[in-house]
Design a protein around this motif. Structure first.
Motif, mmCIF file in Angstrom:
data_model
loop_
_atom_site.group_PDB
_atom_site.id
_atom_site.type_symbol
_atom_site.label_atom_id
_atom_site.label_comp_id
_atom_site.label_asym_id
_atom_site.label_seq_id
_atom_site.Cartn_x
_atom_site.Cartn_y
_atom_site.Cartn_z
ATOM 1 N N ASN A 104 0.816 -1.210 0.000
ATOM 2 C CA ASN A 104 0.000 0.000 0.000
ATOM 3 C C ASN A 104 0.852 1.264 0.000
ATOM 4 O O ASN A 104 0.599 2.190 -0.774
ATOM 5 N N VAL A 105 1.871 1.327 0.842
ATOM 6 C CA VAL A 105 2.697 2.539 0.884
ATOM 7 C C VAL A 105 3.634 2.618 -0.319
ATOM 8 O O VAL A 105 4.045 3.713 -0.711
ATOM 9 N N ARG A 106 3.988 1.466 -0.884
ATOM 10 C CA ARG A 106 4.846 1.470 -2.064
ATOM 11 C C ARG A 106 4.046 1.719 -3.339
ATOM 12 O O ARG A 106 4.620 2.040 -4.386
ATOM 13 N N GLY A 107 2.738 1.576 -3.285
ATOM 14 C CA GLY A 107 1.928 1.825 -4.465
ATOM 15 C C GLY A 107 2.156 3.234 -4.988
ATOM 16 O O GLY A 107 2.401 4.172 -4.228
ATOM 17 N N GLU A 108 2.052 3.391 -6.284
ATOM 18 C CA GLU A 108 2.429 4.657 -6.918
ATOM 19 C C GLU A 108 1.705 5.856 -6.321
ATOM 20 O O GLU A 108 2.306 6.914 -6.112
ATOM 21 N N ARG A 109 0.418 5.683 -6.011
ATOM 22 C CA ARG A 109 -0.349 6.826 -5.540
ATOM 23 C C ARG A 109 0.258 7.427 -4.277
ATOM 24 O O ARG A 109 0.564 8.615 -4.230
ATOM 25 N N PHE A 110 0.442 6.610 -3.265
ATOM 26 C CA PHE A 110 0.953 7.159 -2.016
ATOM 27 C C PHE A 110 2.448 7.460 -2.103
ATOM 28 O O PHE A 110 2.921 8.463 -1.561
ATOM 29 N N ALA A 111 3.206 6.609 -2.789
ATOM 30 C CA ALA A 111 4.666 6.741 -2.806
ATOM 31 C C ALA A 111 5.130 8.067 -3.392
ATOM 32 O O ALA A 111 6.174 8.591 -3.001
ATOM 33 N N VAL A 112 4.390 8.618 -4.342
ATOM 34 C CA VAL A 112 4.813 9.871 -4.981
ATOM 35 C C VAL A 112 3.977 11.065 -4.547
ATOM 36 O O VAL A 112 4.319 12.211 -4.866
ATOM 37 N N TYR A 113 2.900 10.843 -3.814
ATOM 38 C CA TYR A 113 1.883 11.868 -3.576
ATOM 39 C C TYR A 113 2.448 13.159 -2.981
ATOM 40 O O TYR A 113 2.273 14.248 -3.536
ATOM 41 N N ASP A 156 -8.844 9.033 -7.431
ATOM 42 C CA ASP A 156 -7.581 8.381 -7.762
ATOM 43 C C ASP A 156 -7.046 7.570 -6.585
ATOM 44 O O ASP A 156 -6.208 6.694 -6.763
ATOM 45 N N PHE A 157 -7.524 7.865 -5.381
ATOM 46 C CA PHE A 157 -6.993 7.223 -4.178
ATOM 47 C C PHE A 157 -7.949 6.191 -3.579
ATOM 48 O O PHE A 157 -7.745 5.759 -2.433
ATOM 49 N N THR A 158 -8.947 5.758 -4.333
ATOM 50 C CA THR A 158 -9.873 4.757 -3.802
ATOM 51 C C THR A 158 -9.149 3.503 -3.347
ATOM 52 O O THR A 158 -9.438 2.954 -2.275
ATOM 53 N N PHE A 165 -6.413 20.666 0.166
ATOM 54 C CA PHE A 165 -5.251 20.057 0.813
ATOM 55 C C PHE A 165 -5.545 18.634 1.272
ATOM 56 O O PHE A 165 -4.635 17.923 1.716
ATOM 57 N N VAL A 166 -6.815 18.225 1.186
ATOM 58 C CA VAL A 166 -7.162 16.843 1.486
ATOM 59 C C VAL A 166 -7.971 16.281 0.323
ATOM 60 O O VAL A 166 -8.495 17.025 -0.516
ATOM 61 N N LEU A 167 -8.071 14.960 0.273
ATOM 62 C CA LEU A 167 -8.778 14.285 -0.808
ATOM 63 C C LEU A 167 -10.181 13.893 -0.356
ATOM 64 O O LEU A 167 -10.481 13.853 0.836
ATOM 65 N N PRO A 168 -11.047 13.579 -1.323
ATOM 66 C CA PRO A 168 -12.411 13.163 -0.969
ATOM 67 C C PRO A 168 -12.453 11.726 -0.471
ATOM 68 O O PRO A 168 -11.701 10.863 -0.947
ATOM 69 N N ILE A 169 -13.330 11.466 0.487
ATOM 70 C CA ILE A 169 -13.655 10.084 0.825
ATOM 71 C C ILE A 169 -14.338 9.480 -0.396
ATOM 72 O O ILE A 169 -15.254 10.093 -0.959
ATOM 73 N N PRO A 170 -13.914 8.309 -0.869
ATOM 74 C CA PRO A 170 -14.554 7.732 -2.063
ATOM 75 C C PRO A 170 -16.063 7.598 -1.880
ATOM 76 O O PRO A 170 -16.553 7.166 -0.836
ATOM 77 N N SER A 171 -16.804 7.973 -2.912
ATOM 78 C CA SER A 171 -18.265 7.992 -2.835
ATOM 79 C C SER A 171 -18.854 6.638 -2.490
ATOM 80 O O SER A 171 -19.868 6.546 -1.782
ATOM 81 N N LYS A 172 -18.250 5.567 -2.965
ATOM 82 C CA LYS A 172 -18.814 4.247 -2.693
ATOM 83 C C LYS A 172 -18.800 3.951 -1.202
ATOM 84 O O LYS A 172 -19.687 3.257 -0.693
#
Length: 492
Positions: free
Chosen positions: A63-72, A114-116, A471-478
């Motif tokens: 999870n932390v190595r995944g591209e989304r978080f690793a570069v965020y 993008d962060f679901t 400065f923060v992301l949305p909670i995924p709608s689902k």
């Protein structure tokens, strides 16, 4: 490096996580195939429990190595830009990766965030730790010390996963009224007890729960993990204190941040990597810096082949084989000519399409994450900078200056001679020292600073003025749709 075992337990947990979106716990448990190992059976022995704990580390690492978080944090803050496309119709063109396109523009969408996957995977890891905590006391073949060690690591993972969610989904503390400021849902029970529909905690309460988990973990740690592999691959008493210091910093609890960082610096039994080894240690293959306190190591299969590493995003192998992210001039321009950290950038000329013509343009790849690098979660340099920031806020300007100078001296940068503009000096030092390690955007938010991306910015929104709901992301709608008590972030 640590080998993460693919266990049936982990597959079951993944299935369980998905199934709980569709049916009740009792329905699932009643349908367990007799030929499979149930969760109850898996967690009934020390061997099974340790296999489960190892699988949880594997889930966290992925999870932390995944591209989304690793570069965020570095992408949003302006440390990174993009390389030209290598092949195909877009060869030589520079585009934003589609899986981060909305986030990069500060326009993420709740319906298609993008962060679901990061949100779901984080709570999946948390669910795994809760299952471990619910079953560990009943182990018939583990000593009390061993049970406490398993609890300690599970609690540390749970606290860390909640903390990362807080960084992504909660505004930095103090940006709104504290009594109203939203934190996250803090899960302390597994899905095996049935689905619940909790509300988000206040941010103050969220931090209190994170700190409580870490403190209980610290009381339970023994001297050694029960898992095989390098000690730096697992949570222990030292790196759990490093996590606690970082949490105190995020909470603006300056006295506790100072004391906890100071404790790690004085008692960790680890020293800063010296100047003469600093670059070479970052360049070495398969082994982290000696000052690393926790690295989630690269997963390998039984043949020793790497399953994935940060080089997937930062690696350069040849002019026809390189990855997406390189340093921006916004970052590179901060280093003085004497600073040895400038040697941590690998400059390569790549064919880039400019006005319909291919031109060789220089791009600077980081040497921190070449070959097979693991995810560096905590290292000692950060603790000096945490202590410096806490000292600054406590009015101890000399200690703050000295700690910044400790990092600058190691880098052979020009030392600070006065205590003027220490906040700016501290932020710059954190940016230079901890680049690509997941800090910059969160540092800017914590210090109430705006974002200004210049070099290589491909967004219509290259700047983000503080304060902003973006400065923060949305909670995924689902997730909102499944839980009517789950409040969405402002503006989404």
């Amino acid at each position: 490096m640590k080998y993460f075992k693919t266990t049936y337990f982990y597959r079951l947990l993944t299935v369980l996580f998905v199934l709980f979106s569709l049916q009740s716990c009792s329905d699932f448990l009643e349908q367990e195939p007799g030929s499979q190992t149930s969760i109850t059976e898996q967690l009934a022995t020390k061997k099974g429990m340790l296999s489960a704990l190892n699988g949880t580390y594997g889930s966290l690492e992925a999870n932390v190595r995944g591209e989304r978080f690793a570069v965020y944090a570095d992408l949003q803050g302006g440390n990174l830009k993009f390389t030209p496309t290598i092949t195909g119709n877009n060869r030589g063109q520079i585009t934003v990766p589609i899986n981060l396109e909305n986030v990069y523009s500060f326009q993420d969408l709740a319906q298609e965030s993008d962060f679901t996957t990061f949100y779901d995977a984080s709570y999946d890891v948390i669910n795994q730790t809760n299952l471990i905590l619910e079953y560990v006391d009943a182990l018939p073949d583990a000593t009390d010390v061993e049970k406490k060690q398993i609890k300690a690591e599970a609690l540390a993972i749970r606290a860390y996963s909640h903390y990362l969610l807080t960084l992504i989904y909660s505004q930095a503390i103090g940006n709104t009224g504290l009594e109203m400021q939203l934190g996250i849902i803090y899960n302390k029970t597994s899905l095996s007890g049935g689905i619940t529909y909790p509300k988000r905690e206040t941010l103050t309460s969220t931090y209190s729960l994170i700190i409580e988990d870490i403190k209980v973990a610290l009381d339970h740690f023994s001297d050694n993990s029960l898992l095989t592999g390098p000690s730096y691959s697992y949570f222990n008493r030292v790196n759990a204190k490093a996590l606690l210091a970082r949490v105190y910093l995020s909470k603006n609890d300056w006295q506790n941040a100072f004391e906890t960082a100071n404790d790690v610096i004085l008692n960790a039994g680890v020293s800063l990597t010296p100047s003469e080894n600093y670059v070479s240690q970052w360049e070495q293959t398969n082994v982290p810096l000696a000052e690393n306190l926790l690295e989630f190591s690269v997963p390998r299969d039984s043949g020793g082949d790497v399953g994935g590493s940060l080089s997937s995003y930062f690696g350069y192998f040849s002019n026809t084989n390189y990855n997406k992210y390189v340093a921006s001039q916004d970052l590179l321009g901060l280093y003085e000519s004497t600073d040895i950290r400038k040697q941590l950038f690998l400059e390569k000329a790549l064919p880039t399409l400019i006005n319909g013509v291919f031109v060789n343009v220089n791009y600077s790849f980081t040497k921190k994450f070449q070959d097979n690098p693991g995810y560096s979660a905590f290292r000692l340099s950060e603790l000096y900078l945490i202590r410096a920031e806490a000292a600054l806020e406590l009015g101890d300007l000399e200690t703050a200056k000295n700690d910044i100078n400790t990092i600058r001296a190691r880098a052979k940068a020009i030392l600070l001679t006065t205590t003027d503009n220490l906040e700016q000096a501290l932020l710059l030092e954190r940016r230079k020292e901890l680049c690509f390690e997941g800090h910059l955007f969160f540092d800017l938010a914590r210090r109430n600073k705006s974002v200004a991306r210049i070099d290589g910015c491909l967004s219509q929104n290259c700047s983000l003025d503080f304060p902003s709901p973006k400065f923060v992301l949305p909670i995924p709608s689902k997730n909102i749709n499944l839980n009517s008590n789950l409040q969405q972030n402002e503006s989404y």
